[in-house]
Design an enzyme around this catalytic site. Structure first.
Site, PDB file in Angstrom:
ATOM      1  N   HIS A 228      -2.704  -9.130  -2.623  1.00 24.81           N
ATOM      2  CA  HIS A 228      -1.868  -7.967  -2.945  1.00 24.81           C
ATOM      3  C   HIS A 228      -1.818  -6.908  -1.857  1.00 24.81           C
ATOM      4  CE1 HIS A 228      -5.795  -6.318  -3.952  1.00 24.81           C
ATOM      5  NE2 HIS A 228      -5.262  -5.123  -3.844  1.00 24.81           N
TER       6      HIS A 228
HETATM    7  C1  UD1 Z   1      -4.379  -0.433  -5.701  1.00 26.42           C
HETATM    8  C2  UD1 Z   1      -5.314   0.095  -4.639  1.00 26.42           C
HETATM    9  C3  UD1 Z   1      -6.039  -1.069  -3.973  1.00 26.42           C
HETATM   10  C4  UD1 Z   1      -6.705  -1.958  -5.015  1.00 26.42           C
HETATM   11  C5  UD1 Z   1      -5.679  -2.401  -6.040  1.00 26.42           C
HETATM   12  C6  UD1 Z   1      -6.297  -3.245  -7.126  1.00 26.42           C
HETATM   13  C7  UD1 Z   1      -4.549   2.160  -3.523  1.00 26.42           C
HETATM   14  C8  UD1 Z   1      -4.058   2.700  -2.252  1.00 26.42           C
HETATM   15  N1  UD1 Z   1      -4.620   0.820  -3.599  1.00 26.42           N
HETATM   16  O1  UD1 Z   1      -3.379  -1.182  -5.011  1.00 26.42           O
HETATM   17  O2  UD1 Z   1      -7.028  -0.564  -3.106  1.00 26.42           O
HETATM   18  O3  UD1 Z   1      -7.257  -3.090  -4.351  1.00 26.42           O
HETATM   19  O4  UD1 Z   1      -5.082  -1.246  -6.623  1.00 26.42           O
HETATM   20  O5  UD1 Z   1      -5.350  -3.742  -8.005  1.00 26.42           O
HETATM   21  O6  UD1 Z   1      -4.862   2.900  -4.428  1.00 26.42           O
HETATM   22  N2  UD1 Z   1       2.064  -2.026 -10.547  1.00 26.42           N
HETATM   23  C9  UD1 Z   1       2.500  -2.458 -11.781  1.00 26.42           C
HETATM   24  N3  UD1 Z   1       1.687  -2.249 -12.852  1.00 26.42           N
HETATM   25  C10 UD1 Z   1       0.506  -1.638 -12.755  1.00 26.42           C
HETATM   26  C11 UD1 Z   1       0.086  -1.172 -11.492  1.00 26.42           C
HETATM   27  C12 UD1 Z   1       0.865  -1.382 -10.390  1.00 26.42           C
HETATM   28  O7  UD1 Z   1       3.550  -3.034 -11.908  1.00 26.42           O
HETATM   29  O8  UD1 Z   1      -0.186  -1.482 -13.779  1.00 26.42           O
HETATM   30  C13 UD1 Z   1       2.911  -2.283  -9.372  1.00 26.42           C
HETATM   31  C14 UD1 Z   1       3.924  -1.197  -9.125  1.00 26.42           C
HETATM   32  O9  UD1 Z   1       5.109  -1.810  -8.704  1.00 26.42           O
HETATM   33  C15 UD1 Z   1       3.328  -0.404  -7.994  1.00 26.42           C
HETATM   34  C16 UD1 Z   1       2.556  -1.453  -7.227  1.00 26.42           C
HETATM   35  O10 UD1 Z   1       2.109  -2.374  -8.216  1.00 26.42           O
HETATM   36  O11 UD1 Z   1       4.279   0.242  -7.227  1.00 26.42           O
HETATM   37  C17 UD1 Z   1       1.388  -0.888  -6.461  1.00 26.42           C
HETATM   38  O12 UD1 Z   1       0.459  -0.266  -7.341  1.00 26.42           O
HETATM   39  P1  UD1 Z   1      -0.584   0.825  -6.757  1.00 26.42           P
HETATM   40  O13 UD1 Z   1      -1.567   1.217  -7.764  1.00 26.42           O
HETATM   41  O14 UD1 Z   1       0.142   1.888  -6.080  1.00 26.42           O
HETATM   42  O15 UD1 Z   1      -1.357   0.037  -5.628  1.00 26.42           O
HETATM   43  P2  UD1 Z   1      -1.963  -1.430  -5.685  1.00 26.42           P
HETATM   44  O16 UD1 Z   1      -1.188  -2.265  -4.751  1.00 26.42           O
HETATM   45  O17 UD1 Z   1      -2.184  -1.911  -7.090  1.00 26.42           O
END
Ligand code: UD1
Length: 400
Positions: A228
């Site tokens: 991811h």
């Molecule tokens: C985040 C953390 C990363 C961690 C990961 C674990 C930061 C910078 N990154 O990355 O260090 O390894 O979580 O999972 O904080 N999304 C959904 N549903 C959710 C959550 C996210 O659809 O419940 C999608 C959304 O499109 C969102 C994207 O995932 O834009 C990214 O989510 P985000 O929490 O911003 O960062 P992660 O890539 O999950």
């Protein structure tokens, strides 16, 4: 006056770490001391899907958060800003002695900054106070400042009063950055506390049956893949090349891929569905005529722990999985050029291969032919890290 700790969770790996902290606080409070620790749990809502958040609360028996900030997804700056905006009034209202943050996600850095910039006007004298900040999993450094997690770590460590570390390299990093030794506490790994506590319960998971990985002769040989991190999934060329390597591997053993929502979205947006078979929709068989990477939704903690425990190899770009495989003794091939967790290379089963498909396939071949390495636990990865953390805080806040 009772010690009041306000803990922050936001994203999936945070829930696993805070579970150990909750358990340690519960343990201390159950001893019946007159001064009970008052624990407030705040969920920023960075992760909000039920399989990214709720299922972890259930599996880990986490208490319901006292407050949910509901920030949701957005760009890094907007997400961080939203968290800061909503967390400020939480600190003002709750007036905790200690704000405790874990790991390196946006919620960690955002709440750390707010904690140290918020003046609480409590009943502790006219001057009021600024809460102390505890960072659990401090000092880890990949030395790659293009990673948002690296910036989050540096920012959080800079403003923390208590820096709780998981490995010796973290202490060295912090000392090099000028953090006074008196603030650094080498306590071990709370993520491993949770793993050890839930390991036997995870064996009751039916995930191996659900994925048809149990044959007549026992568990089939299979690989688990997680992916991811933006450098691996945001660019179509890079992602396709990585998927080519996994397709190659899936000709030899089943590759199970619980896809993170951001990766799943990339696969859809870039029309990369041909690499996969959706396990629960299309079914896993027959192996020989339809060799594909087996896509499954993000799994709950217990299912994923059980799946990982039985794997021949785990391929990942996650930080925490490098640590979990170290304790499980399962070979881990990390699709990154650097790791902030070097102890997993020295003591564990981890090896870095970056995103080069040839290297991924070569390393897989090596691991597939060799016997598993035995597991050697890094120091203090013994299930007691959270207890050590809470003891430090309790001792510091106890009246003379
Ligand atoms: C985040 C953390 C990363 C961690 C990961 C674990 C930061 C910078 N990154 O990355 O260090 O390894 O979580 O999972 O904080 N999304 C959904 N549903 C959710 C959550 C996210 O659809 O419940 C999608 C959304 O499109 C969102 C994207 O995932 O834009 C990214 O989510 P985000 O929490 O911003 O960062 P992660 O890539 O999950």
């Amino acid at each position: 006056m009772a010690l009041k700790i306000l803990s922050v969770v936001g994203a999936r790996p945070n829930f696993i770490k805070i579970a150990a902290i909750c358990e340690a606080i519960k343990g201390i409070n159950s001893l019946g001391a007159a001064e009970q620790i008052h624990h407030v749990l705040v969920h920023t809502g960075q992760h909000y899907d039920s399989n990214m958040s709720d299922s972890f609360f259930n599996d880990l028996e986490l208490p319901k958060p006292d407050l949910c900030l509901g920030v949701g997804s957005a760009s890094h700056s907007i997400q961080t800003a939203r968290i800061m905006e909503r967390f400020e009034s939480v600190v003002q209202n709750e007036q905790p002695d200690v704000v405790l943050v874990v790991g390196d996600v946006n919620s960690t850095a955002a709440c750390a900054l707010v904690a140290k910039k918020t003046w609480c006007r409590g009943n502790r004298g006219a001057k009021g106070f600024i809460p102390k900040l505890a960072h659990v999993e401090a000092g880890l450094r990949s030395f790659d400042r293009t990673m948002p997690e690296e910036l989050n770590r540096i920012v959080t460590d800079c403003v923390s009063d208590y820096l709780f570390t998981t490995e010796k390299s973290a202490n060295q990093n912090l000392r090099r950055e000028g953090i006074p030794a008196g603030r650094i506490f080498f306590v071990g790994n709370v993520m491993i506390d949770t793993l050890l506590r839930h390991r036997s319960k995870a064996q009751e998971s039916t995930i191996l049956q659900d994925l048809q990985l149990l044959g007549r002769d026992g568990i089939k040989s299979y690989a688990v893949l997680t992916l991811h991190k933006p450098p691996n999934v945001d660019d179509k060329q890079v992602l396709s090349r990585i998927l080519d390597a996994f397709l190659d591997i899936s000709k030899r053993i089943p590759v199970i891929f619980p896809a993170h929502p951001r990766t799943f979205k990339r696969i859809q947006d870039e029309d990369l569905g041909d690499y996969f078979v959706d396990h629960f929709v299309q079914g896993p068989e027959p192996w020989d005529s339809r060799v594909r990477i087996r896509l499954v939704p993000p799994l709950g903690y217990l299912d994923f722990l059980h799946l990982m425990s039985g794997a021949r190899v785990v391929l990942t770009d996650s930080g925490g999985i490098q640590e979990e495989t170290t304790i499980l003794g399962v070979p881990c091939i990390t699709l990154r050029d650097s790791t902030e967790r070097p102890v997993t290379l020295e003591h564990g089963t981890n090896v870095l291969v970056g995103s080069d498909p040839e290297k991924i396939i070569r390393e897989f071949g090596r691991v597939h032919c060799n016997e598993r390495k035995s597991d050697r636990s890094p120091r203090f990865w013994d299930g007691n890290a959270a207890k050590r953390i809470i003891k430090v805080l309790v001792d510091d806040f106890s009246p003379e």
